[in-house]
Scaffold this motif. Structure first.
Motif, PDB file in Angstrom:
ATOM      1  N   HIS A   1       0.843  -1.202   0.000  1.00 29.30           N
ATOM      2  CA  HIS A   1       0.000   0.000   0.000  1.00 29.30           C
ATOM      3  C   HIS A   1       0.879   1.254   0.000  1.00 29.30           C
ATOM      4  O   HIS A   1       0.603   2.225  -0.721  1.00 29.30           O
ATOM      5  CB  HIS A   1      -0.923   0.003   1.223  1.00 29.30           C
ATOM      6  CG  HIS A   1      -2.079  -0.933   1.121  1.00 29.30           C
ATOM      7  ND1 HIS A   1      -3.194  -0.658   0.352  1.00 29.30           N
ATOM      8  CD2 HIS A   1      -2.308  -2.153   1.682  1.00 29.30           C
ATOM      9  CE1 HIS A   1      -4.055  -1.654   0.454  1.00 29.30           C
ATOM     10  NE2 HIS A   1      -3.540  -2.583   1.259  1.00 29.30           N
ATOM     11  N   TRP A   2       1.921   1.251   0.814  1.00 31.64           N
ATOM     12  CA  TRP A   2       2.819   2.414   0.892  1.00 31.64           C
ATOM     13  C   TRP A   2       3.432   2.714  -0.474  1.00 31.64           C
ATOM     14  O   TRP A   2       3.498   3.875  -0.895  1.00 31.64           O
ATOM     15  CB  TRP A   2       3.915   2.158   1.930  1.00 31.64           C
ATOM     16  CG  TRP A   2       4.954   3.244   2.007  1.00 31.64           C
ATOM     17  CD1 TRP A   2       6.108   3.337   1.276  1.00 31.64           C
ATOM     18  CD2 TRP A   2       4.909   4.423   2.822  1.00 31.64           C
ATOM     19  NE1 TRP A   2       6.793   4.482   1.594  1.00 31.64           N
ATOM     20  CE2 TRP A   2       6.079   5.162   2.540  1.00 31.64           C
ATOM     21  CE3 TRP A   2       4.005   4.905   3.763  1.00 31.64           C
ATOM     22  CZ2 TRP A   2       6.363   6.368   3.172  1.00 31.64           C
ATOM     23  CZ3 TRP A   2       4.292   6.112   4.399  1.00 31.64           C
ATOM     24  CH2 TRP A   2       5.451   6.836   4.101  1.00 31.64           C
ATOM     25  N   GLN A   3       3.866   1.692  -1.170  1.00 30.22           N
ATOM     26  CA  GLN A   3       4.462   1.891  -2.487  1.00 30.22           C
ATOM     27  C   GLN A   3       3.458   2.505  -3.463  1.00 30.22           C
ATOM     28  O   GLN A   3       3.824   3.329  -4.303  1.00 30.22           O
ATOM     29  CB  GLN A   3       4.987   0.560  -3.023  1.00 30.22           C
ATOM     30  CG  GLN A   3       6.212   0.046  -2.261  1.00 30.22           C
ATOM     31  CD  GLN A   3       6.650  -1.330  -2.718  1.00 30.22           C
ATOM     32  OE1 GLN A   3       5.919  -2.028  -3.438  1.00 30.22           O
ATOM     33  NE2 GLN A   3       7.837  -1.738  -2.307  1.00 30.22           N
ATOM     34  N   ALA A   4       2.188   2.100  -3.338  1.00 37.75           N
ATOM     35  CA  ALA A   4       1.158   2.674  -4.215  1.00 37.75           C
ATOM     36  C   ALA A   4       0.945   4.149  -3.907  1.00 37.75           C
ATOM     37  O   ALA A   4       0.774   4.966  -4.829  1.00 37.75           O
ATOM     38  CB  ALA A   4      -0.155   1.901  -4.043  1.00 37.75           C
ATOM     39  N   TRP A   5       0.965   4.540  -2.622  1.00 36.64           N
ATOM     40  CA  TRP A   5       0.756   5.943  -2.251  1.00 36.64           C
ATOM     41  C   TRP A   5       1.923   6.828  -2.669  1.00 36.64           C
ATOM     42  O   TRP A   5       1.740   8.016  -2.927  1.00 36.64           O
ATOM     43  CB  TRP A   5       0.585   6.109  -0.744  1.00 36.64           C
ATOM     44  CG  TRP A   5      -0.393   5.196  -0.079  1.00 36.64           C
ATOM     45  CD1 TRP A   5      -1.499   4.596  -0.644  1.00 36.64           C
ATOM     46  CD2 TRP A   5      -0.341   4.743   1.281  1.00 36.64           C
ATOM     47  NE1 TRP A   5      -2.132   3.808   0.278  1.00 36.64           N
ATOM     48  CE2 TRP A   5      -1.446   3.887   1.478  1.00 36.64           C
ATOM     49  CE3 TRP A   5       0.511   4.991   2.342  1.00 36.64           C
ATOM     50  CZ2 TRP A   5      -1.705   3.268   2.695  1.00 36.64           C
ATOM     51  CZ3 TRP A   5       0.257   4.377   3.564  1.00 36.64           C
ATOM     52  CH2 TRP A   5      -0.831   3.529   3.737  1.00 36.64           C
ATOM     53  N   THR A   6       3.138   6.263  -2.643  1.00 34.49           N
ATOM     54  CA  THR A   6       4.345   7.079  -2.843  1.00 34.49           C
ATOM     55  C   THR A   6       4.928   6.962  -4.247  1.00 34.49           C
ATOM     56  O   THR A   6       5.998   7.505  -4.510  1.00 34.49           O
ATOM     57  CB  THR A   6       5.427   6.681  -1.823  1.00 34.49           C
ATOM     58  OG1 THR A   6       5.751   5.292  -1.991  1.00 34.49           O
ATOM     59  CG2 THR A   6       4.948   6.922  -0.406  1.00 34.49           C
ATOM     60  N   GLU A   7       4.237   6.262  -5.125  1.00 32.54           N
ATOM     61  CA  GLU A   7       4.762   6.090  -6.486  1.00 32.54           C
ATOM     62  C   GLU A   7       4.974   7.455  -7.154  1.00 32.54           C
ATOM     63  O   GLU A   7       4.080   8.299  -7.192  1.00 32.54           O
ATOM     64  CB  GLU A   7       3.792   5.249  -7.320  1.00 32.54           C
ATOM     65  CG  GLU A   7       4.336   4.920  -8.702  1.00 32.54           C
ATOM     66  CD  GLU A   7       3.402   4.012  -9.477  1.00 32.54           C
ATOM     67  OE1 GLU A   7       3.732   3.667 -10.620  1.00 32.54           O
ATOM     68  OE2 GLU A   7       2.329   3.641  -8.927  1.00 32.54           O
ATOM     69  N   GLY A   8       6.174   7.659  -7.648  1.00 34.35           N
ATOM     70  CA  GLY A   8       6.503   8.910  -8.333  1.00 34.35           C
ATOM     71  C   GLY A   8       6.911  10.042  -7.409  1.00 34.35           C
ATOM     72  O   GLY A   8       7.287  11.113  -7.883  1.00 34.35           O
TER      73      GLY A   8
END
Length: 409
Positions: A335-342
């Motif tokens: 989930h964290w990776q999805a929120w912080t992508e880019g």
């Protein structure tokens, strides 16, 4: 090709070690040593002068500690599990000493009767063992795998001293009740060593967060980036928003979040709290409605409460995955990776989930919380929280400098 014949000197040293081991130094005579080595006593006296001279050679030329030390040094590159490396070294050292218990008893019990050169030889043997351990510790410290406030040489002396002390106690008083068994001693030794004189160096993972180990460098996130992460989480749904809010609003690690139960929350018009249960410790942590200057709901109506109200299941866990099962740490990372992508930190790196806790700790101190009170909330001691206090002071100084710049002369 036939093997090289063993010299009379080597046979005498090996025979002396075997006899010293079997019956002690005092009970062993030069005649016994010479007979076992199949030489006459004159050869012994010509090579070593007397029995204590032979003991000197045994102490100086024994490869036991050297081999153990060299093996430990090899484990430093590439770096591996420091805990296991130190435990294996301590265990192997005790096994090496265990093979020569009578020799250890004799050396310890009769050392005051030895000539000065023999005691120096014993000291040199210990120094040699320390040198290898210090080399290993210096390497892992330089690589950033350990933090310490003591020199590597002092740490090596402490470790070897405790190992030798245990061996002496075990060989001379087997009926003690100081430890349940040897493995109990080894585990407590390494734990004390790593969490007392030393600490695992932090990586930006959940293991490097408050409540576990000392943080070498605090990497809190700027307000704008935090708000953007929360905005991205909100776009992905009520559960994502609640997860992100719990990370930044309560300063919890993924490990603590997966252990949360619905019953672990308390809220009314005066506050919203979560109960954190860890081995040997139960504490409460507030869920902040204000995060870095921006308000996210209230104590009775915020992203976490909305997520819980949206649930139609009867599972006791506070967070579930898409399949309706208790969420795992790896899924929280996803989930964290999805929120912080880019997104990038000021250092040009992707935000790490551990930085949420870093940010929360610094923010609490910036708002005026004392180090003692933060210690209660996090379960960490003051020493572990010092890096956060230092970072809070840095930010306060920058804010003061900025305010001064806005004032007319």
């Amino acid at each position: 090709m036939s093997p090289q014949p063993i010299s009379a000197r080597q046979r005498l040293i090996q025979s002396a070690l075997e006899l010293f081991t079997a019956q002690g130094v005092s009970a062993t005579t030069t005649r016994q040593i010479a007979e076992k080595a199949e030489v006459n006593e004159v050869t012994l006296f010509r090579n070593f002068g007397n029995k204590h001279g032979l003991l000197l050679a045994v102490l100086e030329e024994s490869a036991a500690f050297k081999n153990l030390g060299e093996s430990l040094v090899r484990r430093a590159t590439p770096p591996g599990n420091v805990y296991q490396a130190l435990k294996d070294y301590a265990s192997d050292s005790l096994h090496a000493l265990e093979r020569v218990p009578e020799f250890v008893r004799s050396v310890v019990g009769e050392a005051d009767q030895f000539p000065t050169e023999n005691r120096r030889a014993l000291g040199r043997g210990l120094t040699e063992a320390n040198r290898y351990v210090a080399q290993y510790l210096a390497t892992v410290i330089q690589q950033g795998d350990l933090n310490t406030y003591l020199p590597a040489e002092k740490l090596a002396s402490l470790l070897n001293g405790m190992i030798l002390g245990y061996a002496v106690i075990e060989f001379t008083s087997e009926f003690h009740e100081l430890w349940e068994n040897r493995d109990d001693f080894l585990e407590n030794l390494v734990e004390l060593f790593l969490h007392g004189a030393m600490s695992p160096a932090p990586e930006l993972t959940t293991e490097a967060l408050p409540g576990s180990i000392i943080t070498k460098e605090v990497a809190d996130l700027p307000a704008g980036l935090v708000h953007e992460i929360l905005r991205q989480a909100r776009k992905l749904g009520v559960k994502d928003y609640a997860l992100a809010y719990t990370l930044f609003g309560a300063g919890l690690s993924p490990t603590e979040i997966v252990n949360l139960q619905r019953s672990h929350q308390i809220n009314d018009n005066h506050g919203h709290f979560l109960q954190i249960t860890t081995p040997g410790c139960i504490r409460q942590v507030p869920v902040n409605q204000w995060i870095l200057g921006k308000r996210y709901g209230s104590y009775t109506n915020n992203p976490l409460i909305k997520w819980l109200k949206s649930r139609k299941d009867s599972h006791p866990e506070m967070f579930l995955d898409e399949a309706g099962k208790p969420i795992s740490e790896s899924q929280i990372f996803g989930h964290w990776q999805a929120w912080t992508e880019g997104l990038l930190t000021p250092q040009g790196k992707s935000p790490e989930i551990a930085q949420a806790q870093h940010t929360w700790c610094v923010e609490m101190l910036m708002r005026g919380m004392s180090l003692d009170n933060l210690s209660i909330l996090t379960g960490c001691d003051r020493t572990q929280l010092q890096p956060y206090a230092r970072r809070a002071r840095e930010k306060a100084a920058l804010e003061q400098a900025t305010r001064l710049d806005h004032k007319p002369a």
